[in-house]
Design a protein around this motif. Structure first.
Motif, mmCIF file in Angstrom:
data_model
loop_
_atom_site.group_PDB
_atom_site.id
_atom_site.type_symbol
_atom_site.label_atom_id
_atom_site.label_comp_id
_atom_site.label_asym_id
_atom_site.label_seq_id
_atom_site.Cartn_x
_atom_site.Cartn_y
_atom_site.Cartn_z
ATOM 1 N N LEU A 122 0.835 -1.201 0.000
ATOM 2 C CA LEU A 122 0.000 0.000 0.000
ATOM 3 C C LEU A 122 0.869 1.250 0.000
ATOM 4 N N TYR A 123 1.998 1.192 0.669
ATOM 5 C CA TYR A 123 2.918 2.330 0.685
ATOM 6 C C TYR A 123 3.449 2.613 -0.708
ATOM 7 N N LYS A 124 3.802 1.558 -1.462
ATOM 8 C CA LYS A 124 4.271 1.745 -2.831
ATOM 9 C C LYS A 124 3.158 2.240 -3.744
ATOM 10 N N ALA A 125 1.926 1.768 -3.489
ATOM 11 C CA ALA A 125 0.808 2.212 -4.323
ATOM 12 C C ALA A 125 0.513 3.695 -4.114
ATOM 13 N N PHE A 126 0.654 4.177 -2.873
ATOM 14 C CA PHE A 126 0.432 5.593 -2.604
ATOM 15 C C PHE A 126 1.460 6.465 -3.299
ATOM 16 N N GLY A 127 2.701 6.008 -3.293
ATOM 17 C CA GLY A 127 3.761 6.796 -3.920
ATOM 18 C C GLY A 127 3.924 8.142 -3.237
ATOM 19 N N VAL A 128 3.944 9.194 -4.048
ATOM 20 C CA VAL A 128 4.187 10.536 -3.530
ATOM 21 C C VAL A 128 2.961 11.122 -2.847
ATOM 22 N N PHE A 129 1.792 10.499 -3.025
ATOM 23 C CA PHE A 129 0.577 11.095 -2.486
ATOM 24 C C PHE A 129 0.456 10.937 -0.976
ATOM 25 N N LEU A 130 1.140 9.948 -0.391
ATOM 26 C CA LEU A 130 1.092 9.807 1.060
ATOM 27 C C LEU A 130 1.781 10.975 1.761
ATOM 28 N N PRO A 131 3.010 11.347 1.403
ATOM 29 C CA PRO A 131 3.580 12.558 2.024
ATOM 30 C C PRO A 131 2.785 13.821 1.693
ATOM 31 N N LEU A 132 2.075 13.814 0.558
ATOM 32 C CA LEU A 132 1.310 15.004 0.183
ATOM 33 C C LEU A 132 0.076 15.210 1.056
ATOM 34 N N ILE A 133 -0.236 14.234 1.934
ATOM 35 C CA ILE A 133 -1.318 14.481 2.891
ATOM 36 C C ILE A 133 -0.992 15.704 3.740
ATOM 37 N N THR A 134 0.296 15.971 3.925
ATOM 38 C CA THR A 134 0.708 17.151 4.693
ATOM 39 C C THR A 134 0.119 18.422 4.105
ATOM 40 N N THR A 135 0.033 18.482 2.793
ATOM 41 C CA THR A 135 -0.506 19.672 2.128
ATOM 42 C C THR A 135 -1.974 19.511 1.772
ATOM 43 N N ASN A 136 -2.638 18.491 2.321
ATOM 44 C CA ASN A 136 -4.069 18.318 2.067
ATOM 45 C C ASN A 136 -4.828 19.417 2.805
ATOM 46 N N CYS A 137 -5.410 20.328 2.047
ATOM 47 C CA CYS A 137 -6.051 21.477 2.675
ATOM 48 C C CYS A 137 -7.306 21.091 3.449
ATOM 49 N N ALA A 138 -7.848 19.889 3.246
ATOM 50 C CA ALA A 138 -9.009 19.457 4.018
ATOM 51 C C ALA A 138 -8.650 19.326 5.498
ATOM 52 N N ILE A 139 -7.439 18.861 5.796
ATOM 53 C CA ILE A 139 -7.017 18.716 7.186
ATOM 54 C C ILE A 139 -6.827 20.085 7.827
ATOM 55 N N LEU A 140 -6.168 20.992 7.119
ATOM 56 C CA LEU A 140 -5.995 22.348 7.643
ATOM 57 C C LEU A 140 -7.346 23.047 7.769
ATOM 58 N N PHE A 141 -8.265 22.775 6.842
ATOM 59 C CA PHE A 141 -9.600 23.365 6.913
ATOM 60 C C PHE A 141 -10.318 22.906 8.179
ATOM 61 N N ALA A 142 -10.197 21.624 8.525
ATOM 62 C CA ALA A 142 -10.824 21.115 9.749
ATOM 63 C C ALA A 142 -10.239 21.796 10.979
ATOM 64 N N CYS A 143 -8.923 21.945 11.019
ATOM 65 C CA CYS A 143 -8.284 22.602 12.167
ATOM 66 C C CYS A 143 -8.736 24.060 12.298
#
Length: 263
Positions: A122-143
């Protein structure tokens, strides 16, 4: 009872009515980039749900005890250098973006290490998108939404506690998972369709996302209707209350009679 109603409405609103992706249009990058397969979409939804819940817990704690005006830790620390009245008015909410980004990035780092250790495929399938959760504005929007309901309220009684904040975050992640899984299922079916060349790729994905957003608009007003239904008194109770108000003496006699019957 009102607290449980608030929790229910916050959960329903974050998951369906005011879905972060399809209502506020935040978190679009992973919504488009990781919605090619249902299996990947489920994994990304679970990761985002975990990260957004942990980030909400950290952000609520720091906002309540450090950032907001009159926060206990800030007031105690500032009291060492200034008078008590001035220390009570120290407002550090200007630092919210920096603090929240650090909270989100640390949560993502923990999730990345866990997935890489226990789910390498699953980690390989995510690729670069897993670290990009950091820039997921939905999480910052919730905060930021949690901060607005903690700091931006005039009545202290309306201030969100940890339960309401975690409910918004967790069910916001559930709503993100619902949206991305639906999109992934549709995109898998689109691979079997004859899509015109100009619409292939991201174009048809955005068109489908717009149609899904319009479909989710059908939930508009459900929260207010549900609140009215849960808080409305029964007709008999309303009639009894009106009769007692119209005739106070008769209402007093009825009340004494009801208490005696119950006794």
């Amino acid at each position: 009872m009102s607290y449980l109603i608030d929790i229910l409405l916050i959960a329903l609103g974050a998951a369906l009515i005011n879905n972060f992706v399809l209502h506020y249009f935040v978190g679009i990058c992973p919504f488009i980039g990781v919605s090619r397969r249902v299996s990947m979409a489920v994994g990304m939804g679970a990761a985002v749900t975990f990260v957004i819940t942990i980030a909400a817990f950290i952000s609520w704690t720091i906002t309540t005890f450090v950032l907001m005006p009159g926060a206990p830790l800030t007031r105690r620390a500032a009291g060492l250098f200034m008078p008590a009245e001035a220390a009570a008015g120290v407002d550090l909410t200007i630092l919210c973006y920096i603090v929240y980004i650090f909270a989100i990035s640390s949560s993502v780092q923990f999730v990345e290490m866990y997935v890489r250790r226990f789910f390498p495929l699953l980690y390989k399938a995510f690729g670069v998108f897993l670290p990009l959760i950091t820039t997921n504005c939905a999480i910052l929007f919730a905060c930021l939404t949690i901060m607005a309901n903690v700091v931006g309220v005039d009545n202290p009684g309306d201030r969100w506690d940890l339960g309401r904040s975690l409910t918004l975050a967790f069910f916001g992640g559930v709503g993100f998972t619902i949206a991305i899984v639906i999109m992934a299922g549709i995109r898998e079916e689109l691979e079997l369709c004859d899509v015109p060349a100009p619409f292939r790729g991201a174009a048809i994905t955005l068109v489908v996302g717009g149609i899904l957003a319009m479909a989710f608009m059908g939930f508009t007003g459900v929260d207010s209707g549900l609140r009215d239904a849960l808080t409305r008194k029964p007709a008999a109770a309303e009639q009894q209350s009106l009769s007692r108000t119209a005739d106070p003496v008769k209402g007093l006699v009825q009340g004494i009679a009801e208490e005696s019957c119950l006794g």
